[in-house]
Design a protein around this motif. Sequence first.
Motif, PDB file in Angstrom:
ATOM      1  N   PHE A   1      60.205  15.587  21.376  1.00 34.92           N
ATOM      2  CA  PHE A   1      61.270  15.556  20.373  1.00 34.92           C
ATOM      3  C   PHE A   1      61.997  16.896  20.449  1.00 34.92           C
ATOM      4  CE2 PHE A   1      58.239  12.476  18.915  1.00 34.92           C
ATOM      5  CZ  PHE A   1      58.997  11.488  18.311  1.00 34.92           C
ATOM      6  N   ALA A   2      63.282  16.891  20.092  1.00 36.34           N
ATOM      7  CA  ALA A   2      64.063  18.128  20.117  1.00 36.34           C
ATOM      8  C   ALA A   2      64.893  18.264  18.845  1.00 36.34           C
ATOM      9  CB  ALA A   2      64.986  18.155  21.332  1.00 36.34           C
ATOM     10  N   ASN A   3      65.144  19.524  18.496  1.00 37.40           N
ATOM     11  CA  ASN A   3      65.989  19.858  17.341  1.00 37.40           C
ATOM     12  C   ASN A   3      65.400  19.349  16.027  1.00 37.40           C
ATOM     13  OD1 ASN A   3      67.700  20.904  19.294  1.00 37.40           O
ATOM     14  ND2 ASN A   3      69.004  19.093  19.343  1.00 37.40           N
ATOM     15  N   ILE A   4      64.109  19.609  15.811  1.00 38.29           N
ATOM     16  CA  ILE A   4      63.457  19.062  14.624  1.00 38.29           C
ATOM     17  C   ILE A   4      63.163  20.119  13.565  1.00 38.29           C
ATOM     18  CG2 ILE A   4      62.411  17.201  15.973  1.00 38.29           C
ATOM     19  CD1 ILE A   4      59.729  18.690  15.630  1.00 38.29           C
ATOM     20  N   SER A   5      63.618  21.346  13.752  1.00 33.38           N
ATOM     21  CA  SER A   5      63.435  22.358  12.710  1.00 33.38           C
ATOM     22  C   SER A   5      64.661  22.388  11.813  1.00 33.38           C
ATOM     23  CB  SER A   5      63.195  23.737  13.324  1.00 33.38           C
ATOM     24  OG  SER A   5      64.414  24.243  13.837  1.00 33.38           O
ATOM     25  N   GLU A   6      64.512  22.969  10.641  1.00 39.37           N
ATOM     26  CA  GLU A   6      65.623  23.051   9.694  1.00 39.37           C
ATOM     27  C   GLU A   6      66.824  23.775  10.300  1.00 39.37           C
ATOM     28  OE1 GLU A   6      66.039  21.824   6.764  1.00 39.37           O
ATOM     29  OE2 GLU A   6      64.058  21.203   6.064  1.00 39.37           O
ATOM     30  N   ALA A   7      66.557  24.721  11.198  1.00 37.32           N
ATOM     31  CA  ALA A   7      67.638  25.514  11.780  1.00 37.32           C
ATOM     32  C   ALA A   7      68.497  24.715  12.752  1.00 37.32           C
ATOM     33  CB  ALA A   7      67.057  26.737  12.490  1.00 37.32           C
ATOM     34  N   PHE A   8      67.927  23.665  13.357  1.00 39.22           N
ATOM     35  CA  PHE A   8      68.619  22.970  14.439  1.00 39.22           C
ATOM     36  C   PHE A   8      68.906  21.508  14.148  1.00 39.22           C
ATOM     37  CE2 PHE A   8      65.749  26.113  16.664  1.00 39.22           C
ATOM     38  CZ  PHE A   8      66.746  27.070  16.831  1.00 39.22           C
ATOM     39  N   ALA A   9      68.274  20.927  13.140  1.00 39.98           N
ATOM     40  CA  ALA A   9      68.428  19.500  12.868  1.00 39.98           C
ATOM     41  C   ALA A   9      69.640  19.237  11.987  1.00 39.98           C
ATOM     42  CB  ALA A   9      67.174  18.968  12.181  1.00 39.98           C
ATOM     43  N   PRO A  10      70.129  17.993  11.975  1.00 39.28           N
ATOM     44  CA  PRO A  10      71.178  17.633  11.022  1.00 39.28           C
ATOM     45  C   PRO A  10      70.717  17.933   9.601  1.00 39.28           C
ATOM     46  CG  PRO A  10      70.886  15.896  12.657  1.00 39.28           C
ATOM     47  CD  PRO A  10      69.770  16.870  12.862  1.00 39.28           C
ATOM     48  N   ALA A  11      71.599  18.502   8.804  1.00 40.92           N
ATOM     49  CA  ALA A  11      71.221  18.964   7.475  1.00 40.92           C
ATOM     50  C   ALA A  11      70.757  17.844   6.554  1.00 40.92           C
ATOM     51  CB  ALA A  11      72.406  19.690   6.840  1.00 40.92           C
ATOM     52  N   GLU A  12      71.164  16.611   6.839  1.00 44.73           N
ATOM     53  CA  GLU A  12      70.843  15.494   5.944  1.00 44.73           C
ATOM     54  C   GLU A  12      69.418  14.978   6.113  1.00 44.73           C
ATOM     55  OE1 GLU A  12      75.135  15.481   7.181  1.00 44.73           O
ATOM     56  OE2 GLU A  12      73.210  15.552   8.200  1.00 44.73           O
ATOM     57  N   TYR A  13      68.742  15.326   7.205  1.00 43.68           N
ATOM     58  CA  TYR A  13      67.445  14.739   7.512  1.00 43.68           C
ATOM     59  C   TYR A  13      66.282  15.555   6.956  1.00 43.68           C
ATOM     60  CZ  TYR A  13      69.740  11.595  10.799  1.00 43.68           C
ATOM     61  OH  TYR A  13      70.537  10.636  11.369  1.00 43.68           O
ATOM     62  N   ASN A  14      65.235  14.854   6.565  1.00 44.56           N
ATOM     63  CA  ASN A  14      64.016  15.502   6.084  1.00 44.56           C
ATOM     64  C   ASN A  14      63.128  15.814   7.289  1.00 44.56           C
ATOM     65  OD1 ASN A  14      61.736  16.381   4.804  1.00 44.56           O
ATOM     66  ND2 ASN A  14      61.522  14.611   3.451  1.00 44.56           N
ATOM     67  N   VAL A  15      63.494  16.848   8.021  1.00 39.20           N
ATOM     68  CA  VAL A  15      62.761  17.169   9.250  1.00 39.20           C
ATOM     69  C   VAL A  15      61.400  17.789   8.955  1.00 39.20           C
ATOM     70  CG1 VAL A  15      64.758  17.353  10.759  1.00 39.20           C
ATOM     71  CG2 VAL A  15      64.057  19.331   9.422  1.00 39.20           C
ATOM     72  N   GLU A  16      61.223  18.354   7.774  1.00 43.83           N
ATOM     73  CA  GLU A  16      59.917  18.899   7.415  1.00 43.83           C
ATOM     74  C   GLU A  16      58.869  17.790   7.379  1.00 43.83           C
ATOM     75  OE1 GLU A  16      57.737  21.369   3.770  1.00 43.83           O
ATOM     76  OE2 GLU A  16      59.926  21.230   3.853  1.00 43.83           O
ATOM     77  N   ALA A  17      59.247  16.628   6.845  1.00 42.20           N
ATOM     78  CA  ALA A  17      58.329  15.487   6.812  1.00 42.20           C
ATOM     79  C   ALA A  17      58.066  14.958   8.222  1.00 42.20           C
ATOM     80  CB  ALA A  17      58.888  14.387   5.925  1.00 42.20           C
ATOM     81  N   LEU A  18      59.103  14.934   9.055  1.00 44.30           N
ATOM     82  CA  LEU A  18      58.935  14.497  10.442  1.00 44.30           C
ATOM     83  C   LEU A  18      57.974  15.414  11.177  1.00 44.30           C
ATOM     84  CD1 LEU A  18      59.650  12.901  13.002  1.00 44.30           C
ATOM     85  CD2 LEU A  18      61.640  14.405  13.276  1.00 44.30           C
ATOM     86  N   LYS A  19      58.186  16.717  11.060  1.00 46.38           N
ATOM     87  CA  LYS A  19      57.306  17.664  11.747  1.00 46.38           C
ATOM     88  C   LYS A  19      55.881  17.546  11.227  1.00 46.38           C
ATOM     89  CE  LYS A  19      57.168  22.360  13.553  1.00 46.38           C
ATOM     90  NZ  LYS A  19      55.791  22.694  13.217  1.00 46.38           N
ATOM     91  N   GLY A  20      55.716  17.236   9.932  1.00 45.63           N
ATOM     92  CA  GLY A  20      54.379  17.035   9.387  1.00 45.63           C
ATOM     93  C   GLY A  20      53.668  15.868  10.045  1.00 45.63           C
ATOM     94  N   GLN A  21      54.399  14.790  10.329  1.00 46.83           N
ATOM     95  CA  GLN A  21      53.808  13.642  11.030  1.00 46.83           C
ATOM     96  C   GLN A  21      53.372  14.028  12.433  1.00 46.83           C
ATOM     97  OE1 GLN A  21      56.105   9.795  10.508  1.00 46.83           O
ATOM     98  NE2 GLN A  21      57.497  11.203   9.452  1.00 46.83           N
ATOM     99  N   LEU A  22      54.190  14.828  13.099  1.00 47.21           N
ATOM    100  CA  LEU A  22      53.861  15.247  14.465  1.00 47.21           C
ATOM    101  C   LEU A  22      52.709  16.250  14.471  1.00 47.21           C
ATOM    102  CD1 LEU A  22      57.497  15.617  15.860  1.00 47.21           C
ATOM    103  CD2 LEU A  22      55.936  13.672  16.112  1.00 47.21           C
ATOM    104  N   ASP A  23      52.691  17.145  13.486  1.00 47.30           N
ATOM    105  CA  ASP A  23      51.594  18.112  13.381  1.00 47.30           C
ATOM    106  C   ASP A  23      50.255  17.416  13.187  1.00 47.30           C
ATOM    107  OD1 ASP A  23      53.325  20.262  13.644  1.00 47.30           O
ATOM    108  OD2 ASP A  23      53.457  20.659  11.489  1.00 47.30           O
ATOM    109  N   ALA A  24      50.276  16.244  12.537  1.00 46.45           N
ATOM    110  CA  ALA A  24      49.037  15.534  12.208  1.00 46.45           C
ATOM    111  C   ALA A  24      48.401  14.865  13.427  1.00 46.45           C
ATOM    112  CB  ALA A  24      49.309  14.484  11.129  1.00 46.45           C
ATOM    113  N   LEU A  25      49.124  14.749  14.535  1.00 47.22           N
ATOM    114  CA  LEU A  25      48.572  14.124  15.745  1.00 47.22           C
ATOM    115  C   LEU A  25      47.613  15.102  16.414  1.00 47.22           C
ATOM    116  CD1 LEU A  25      51.828  12.479  17.125  1.00 47.22           C
ATOM    117  CD2 LEU A  25      50.094  11.480  15.627  1.00 47.22           C
ATOM    118  N   GLU A  26      46.356  14.718  16.555  1.00 47.65           N
ATOM    119  CA  GLU A  26      45.306  15.627  17.009  1.00 47.65           C
ATOM    120  C   GLU A  26      44.998  15.445  18.488  1.00 47.65           C
ATOM    121  OE1 GLU A  26      43.814  18.032  15.490  1.00 47.65           O
ATOM    122  OE2 GLU A  26      44.665  17.742  13.493  1.00 47.65           O
TER     123      GLU A  26
END
Length: 203
Positions: free
Chosen positions: A101-126
């Motif tokens: 995935f690319a551009n998923i941080s608050e600094a680079f993602a579209p301002a309208e998207y909840n990228v923090e929740a998306l990154k949390g889903q990806l962080d949870a993959l072990e």
Amino acid sequence: NETVEEGVPVTLKLDFVSTSKDTHTIVTKGGDNHDINDLYIFIFSSDNGKPGVLKNKLYTTNLEKEYTEVANDKGENASSTSTRVTTPIQTTTGESFIFAFANISEAFAPAEYNVEALKGQLDALEPGTKCFDDLMNVSISLKAPEATVLQRVTDLYLMAGLYQKTGEYTRGLTPCMINRSGTLSEGNIRMYRLDARVDFKIK
């Protein structure tokens, strides 16, 4: 074909490509930003030709960029807005599946998207678990779920991608071979925008 010993630790230098013409044609389209600013990379083992255990994952902004002309997903030369990015990741040799995935941080993602929740889903993959289905089921929500219109505040786009063999311009699951030299036998990771901004010109 070269025989590659499985499971040898290597530093793999991955090549990512995003081009302005890797999209379906929209007659009146606006927004042509295909920059890759950060990456979340996932490398799975191969289990009888299908994704198995998650071997390694990495979130990074340590990217080497160049803007160059590369073949698009139809094998045609793309324009100079193409982005080629390389970054290293620790993994092991052998047949593997690679996703990103690319551009998923608050600094680079579209301002309208909840990228923090998306990154949390990806962080949870072990690593060490069979979580490919979970990866395929990640989702992105809007910060304001009740919104009926997406206001494109910035010309930024989320992207997702996967390994593609050189000359095979499909978006199917294709395993790659990671060699002891820390390279792929061929191919790269091709990134696609997950949405688009459309400008309508009324005359």
